[in-house]
Design an enzyme around this catalytic site. Structure first.
Site, PDB file in Angstrom:
ATOM      1  N   HIS A   1       0.186  -0.769   5.993  1.00 20.39           N
ATOM      2  CA  HIS A   1      -0.620   0.289   5.366  1.00 20.39           C
ATOM      3  C   HIS A   1      -2.102  -0.037   5.514  1.00 20.39           C
ATOM      4  O   HIS A   1      -2.462  -1.115   5.973  1.00 20.39           O
ATOM      5  CB  HIS A   1      -0.255   0.430   3.885  1.00 20.39           C
ATOM      6  CG  HIS A   1      -0.683  -0.734   3.049  1.00 20.39           C
ATOM      7  ND1 HIS A   1       0.056  -1.898   2.954  1.00 20.39           N
ATOM      8  CD2 HIS A   1      -1.780  -0.923   2.279  1.00 20.39           C
ATOM      9  CE1 HIS A   1      -0.582  -2.742   2.167  1.00 20.39           C
ATOM     10  NE2 HIS A   1      -1.704  -2.186   1.741  1.00 20.39           N
TER      11      HIS A   1
ATOM     12  N   HIS B   1     -10.434   1.990  -2.271  1.00 19.17           N
ATOM     13  CA  HIS B   1      -9.392   1.213  -2.959  1.00 19.17           C
ATOM     14  C   HIS B   1     -10.024   0.349  -4.068  1.00 19.17           C
ATOM     15  O   HIS B   1      -9.465   0.200  -5.145  1.00 19.17           O
ATOM     16  CB  HIS B   1      -8.670   0.343  -1.923  1.00 19.17           C
ATOM     17  CG  HIS B   1      -7.505  -0.439  -2.450  1.00 19.17           C
ATOM     18  ND1 HIS B   1      -6.634   0.017  -3.414  1.00 19.17           N
ATOM     19  CD2 HIS B   1      -7.061  -1.680  -2.117  1.00 19.17           C
ATOM     20  CE1 HIS B   1      -5.709  -0.910  -3.652  1.00 19.17           C
ATOM     21  NE2 HIS B   1      -5.956  -1.937  -2.888  1.00 19.17           N
TER      22      HIS B   1
HETATM   23 ZN   LIG Z   1      -3.508  -2.399   0.341  1.00 16.84          ZN
END
Ligand SMILES: [Zn+2]
Length: 215
Positions: A57, A63
């Site tokens: 991923h 994030h």
């Molecule tokens: Zn990650």
């Protein structure tokens, strides 16, 4: 028809399946039939439930960085183009000391092959002691202005060590991050990389298929 075996693409993604390994406390992977020809439906359709940071991923800046780009805003050049697989001998972490001799250049796409590739994917049990990028190495890579970094287990940072610091150093510098590669069948060297995360709106992570072809 001519076939040149040396030119073949190598799949460096891991297989997504029910019950597979995931980061502790992340959602489990559950793939189940929604429609099934075996049960008389006209076609096969499944429901997939999984965390966005499982298997192979990508992590975009968002994030960890609230003002950072999301994955659907990633330029395709981040993960399509020449890349270098660097083999790391250290069994604990990726240290600046070991990296220096590889002379990492600005704008490079670097994939780190560690012992994780051969060791960690053999089991669906999460491996806490995987080879990771410590915070000082993350700052070094950010300073070198690499474009993209790939690692061969579920996080660039370690388990309960340097997780947030390493992510902030790299994502804060705008480095695109691929996690969860399996490089066990790949020799160190130069490759053409294609890694495309699925296009989820405002994604802070998404599964990706990654392939390499020797240059
Ligand atoms: Zn990650």
């Amino acid at each position: 028809m001519t076939r040149n075996k040396k030119q073949n693409w190598l799949d460096v993604s891991v297989l997504i399946k029910t019950g597979m390994v995931h980061w502790p406390n992340d959602p489990a992977v559950d793939i189940r039939p929604f429609k099934s020809t075996a049960k008389g439906d006209s076609c096969n359709v499944s429901t997939v439930s999984m965390g966005t940071h499982t298997g192979t991923h990508m992590d975009p800046p968002f994030h960890f960085i609230p003002t950072g780009k999301t994955l659907d805003q990633m330029p395709l050049e981040a993960t399509i183009g020449p890349a270098r697989v660097i083999e790391i001998k250290d069994r604990e972490s990726i240290k600046v000391e070991e990296l220096r001799r590889h002379r990492i250049q600005r704008g490079e796409r670097i994939l780190f092959k560690t012992v994780n590739s051969a060791r960690c994917w053999k089991t669906d049990q999460f491996q806490k002691d995987f080879v990771h990028i410590p915070a000082d190495t993350a700052r070094f890579l950010a300073k070198q202005k690499v474009r993209t970094i790939g690692v061969d287990y579920l996080s660039i940072g370690g388990f309960k060590k340097d997780g947030a610091e390493t992510h902030r150093a790299l994502l804060g510098a705008g480095v695109w991050v691929i996690e969860g590669l399996n490089l066990s069948k790949v020799r160190p060297g130069r490759y053409q990389l294609i890694c495309l995360p699925i296009k989820i709106l405002a994604a802070h992570g998404a599964p990706a298929r990654a392939v390499l072809k020797p240059l």
